[in-house]
Scaffold this motif. Structure first.
Motif, PDB file in Angstrom:
ATOM      1  N   THR A   1      -2.223  -9.168  -3.018  1.00  0.00           N
ATOM      2  CA  THR A   1      -2.169  -9.355  -4.464  1.00  0.00           C
ATOM      3  C   THR A   1      -0.771  -9.833  -4.823  1.00  0.00           C
ATOM      4  O   THR A   1       0.219  -9.247  -4.393  1.00  0.00           O
ATOM      5  CB  THR A   1      -2.489  -8.055  -5.218  1.00  0.00           C
TER       6      THR A   1
ATOM      7  N   ASN B   1       4.152  -5.544  -3.912  1.00  0.00           N
ATOM      8  CA  ASN B   1       2.892  -4.861  -4.212  1.00  0.00           C
ATOM      9  C   ASN B   1       2.398  -4.065  -3.012  1.00  0.00           C
ATOM     10  O   ASN B   1       1.918  -2.938  -3.161  1.00  0.00           O
ATOM     11  CB  ASN B   1       1.830  -5.864  -4.655  1.00  0.00           C
TER      12      ASN B   1
ATOM     13  N   PHE C   1      -3.964 -18.507  -1.399  1.00  0.00           N
ATOM     14  CA  PHE C   1      -3.761 -17.066  -1.446  1.00  0.00           C
ATOM     15  C   PHE C   1      -2.845 -16.657  -0.297  1.00  0.00           C
ATOM     16  O   PHE C   1      -2.543 -17.448   0.598  1.00  0.00           O
ATOM     17  CB  PHE C   1      -5.101 -16.316  -1.353  1.00  0.00           C
TER      18      PHE C   1
ATOM     19  N   CYS D   1       3.820 -10.254  -3.272  1.00  0.00           N
ATOM     20  CA  CYS D   1       2.879  -9.636  -2.331  1.00  0.00           C
ATOM     21  C   CYS D   1       3.559  -8.529  -1.540  1.00  0.00           C
ATOM     22  O   CYS D   1       2.976  -7.452  -1.347  1.00  0.00           O
ATOM     23  CB  CYS D   1       2.305 -10.689  -1.384  1.00  0.00           C
TER      24      CYS D   1
END
Length: 77
Positions: free
Chosen positions: A50, A60, A6, A57
């Motif tokens: 996200t 967003n 992530f 990322c």
């Protein structure tokens, strides 16, 4: 079981800056740095980003936080 990679958003609320770190599977080193900075009086925090790529990322995050400025990854903003 291995954790899915992530990205992490690190932000400095006073400077209105953020960086995108990752991909990573362990955010504990960053959380430790955030806590140390907070104890020193800085208004910094981190959240899981996200998006599947660093670019997604960033896009967003800026969509929800248009007044923040992107800084290079690798250190607290």
């Amino acid at each position: 079981m291995a954790q899915k990679p992530f990205f992490l958003i690190l932000m400095d609320e006073n400077a209105r800056t953020f960086s995108v770190e990752g991909p990573m599977t362990d955010d504990r080193p960053w959380i430790s740095q955030i806590v140390t900075a907070q104890r020193a009086g800085r208004k910094v925090r981190c959240v899981v980003a996200t998006g599947a790529t660093r670019e997604q990322c960033i896009k967003n995050w800026l969509a929800s936080n248009p007044r923040m400025k992107l800084v290079e990854p690798g250190m607290l903003p």
